[in-house]
Design an enzyme around this catalytic site. Sequence first.
Site, PDB file in Angstrom:
ATOM      1  N   LYS A  58      82.064  22.613  51.952  1.00 28.89           N
ATOM      2  CA  LYS A  58      83.164  23.487  52.376  1.00 28.89           C
ATOM      3  C   LYS A  58      82.870  24.881  51.878  1.00 28.89           C
ATOM      4  O   LYS A  58      82.170  25.059  50.867  1.00 28.89           O
ATOM      5  CB  LYS A  58      84.488  23.013  51.755  1.00 28.89           C
ATOM      6  CG  LYS A  58      85.713  23.500  52.491  1.00 28.89           C
ATOM      7  CD  LYS A  58      85.925  22.661  53.720  1.00 28.89           C
ATOM      8  CE  LYS A  58      87.248  22.856  54.392  1.00 28.89           C
ATOM      9  NZ  LYS A  58      87.548  21.751  55.294  1.00 28.89           N
TER      10      LYS A  58
HETATM   11  N1  GLU Z   1      87.304  22.255  59.019  1.00 30.67           N
HETATM   12  C1  GLU Z   1      87.346  20.984  59.671  1.00 30.67           C
HETATM   13  C2  GLU Z   1      87.673  19.872  58.689  1.00 30.67           C
HETATM   14  O1  GLU Z   1      88.266  20.100  57.665  1.00 30.67           O
HETATM   15  C3  GLU Z   1      86.109  20.729  60.525  1.00 30.67           C
HETATM   16  C4  GLU Z   1      84.811  20.741  59.771  1.00 30.67           C
HETATM   17  C5  GLU Z   1      83.592  20.697  60.682  1.00 30.67           C
HETATM   18  O2  GLU Z   1      83.746  20.599  61.887  1.00 30.67           O
HETATM   19  O3  GLU Z   1      82.488  20.745  60.127  1.00 30.67           O
HETATM   20  O4  GLU Z   1      87.405  18.731  58.924  1.00 30.67           O
END
Ligand code: GLU
Length: 448
Positions: free
Chosen positions: A140
Amino acid sequence: MATEETGTKVTSESQPAAGTGVREGPSPSGSTGHDIPEMSPFAAVSFFFDQAAAHIDLAPEMREVLRSSYRELSVQVPIRMDDGRLQVFTGYRVQHNGARGPYKGGIRYHPDADLDEVRALAALMTWKTAVVDIPYGGAKGGVRCDPGAMSLGEKERLTRRFTGMISYVLGVNRDVPAPDMNTDAQTMAWMMDAYSSRYGYTPAIVTGKPVELGGSLGRDAATGRGVVYCLREAANDLGIGLQGATVAIQGFGNVGSWTARIIGELGCKVVAVSDVRGGVRRDEGLDVQAVYDHVRDTRSVVDAPGTESISNEDLLELDVDVLVPAALDRVISGSNVGRVRARVIVEAANHPVTPAADAVLQDRGVTIIPDILANAGGVTVSYFEWVQNIQQFRWDEDHVNEELAKTMSRAWKNVHARATVDGISLRLAAFAIAVEKVERAARLRGYV
Ligand code: GLU
């Protein structure tokens, strides 16, 4: 262009959370009958992980490896603002575990983004990609900033600079970012361009791109669609009647608004929605498309025609069949859980229910479909986007949605079966399945 997770440009969640009241912390005692204290996001994710580790009797050395991050990068991002001032932002990219594949996860822009939160969300991505069984690890990113107070140009400069600074830990087979709170397809276009200008044209370096630049059809709606597919499967298996069921949705950004628009297909009626500025309700059922049009015109759901207003706090406490927190984390905590009346909670946001609240809700027999399952549709279609980019072949939207439905249904069935066989909550079952998968990969690769 809609924004991932919460807040769009039209419903920015980026304003200080204080005004919403939804993030107000735990009660002073901070504990419930279970004596589980309120805790930081990473402590909370570790709490759920530890429960699963104990349940599957995970070896202590493996616990140590899987609990902490592989790499945590923190960068200083100085940006020249439109008024000539230099503003220094802090950005993060945390790679939690890569045993099952390249690190994967979104980038959020939020005034409260900090290392603890990003670390927690990175770990959740590891467990999420494992639950839906897509070949990724978890990561993240975040930049601590207030995007609601920044111009488009400032956001573009921030994005390009931040991308340059973290680019050496990224890679199509190393780490692939995506949108998250207050970032969107435009943000991904800038990231892709910034990366490509250094390393050559690399569309697969991010997912959630605009369709014109190699984004997948269906990616924009994917998280909300996944939420709805998951609820459909759960309702079938648990015998929950959805015809005429009432639904309240907190958050009207990418995830909340798509969930609201699609959930009617299950026969439910959406009786309340909200955004950072407040909420609206209509007990007979909202005209969701009319609310959506109102948001397009006014940037908020507030005062949508034919509705009554409701606060974010009160929305969470409505007597509804299904509650969908689709905005901030930790909105259901020890301080308000006693007033939450929904029968089913579908965690469209990441970490909306604290461990203290979770324990109370489980005791009360509330069905909670956990975030690492319920909101995994976004990263699932990110995987499909990455596959399409690598193969240089475009899938049509029906194919994307069919594959998404299969993935969500399979994941739900596994989690539900495990919960039933072991007599545990859906959350514990999801974590147990995920931790086992990652453990197996880590052992096969010789990490431990
Ligand atoms: N931000 C989204 C999540 O928390 C998608 C992450 C992604 O597609 O890599 O799952």
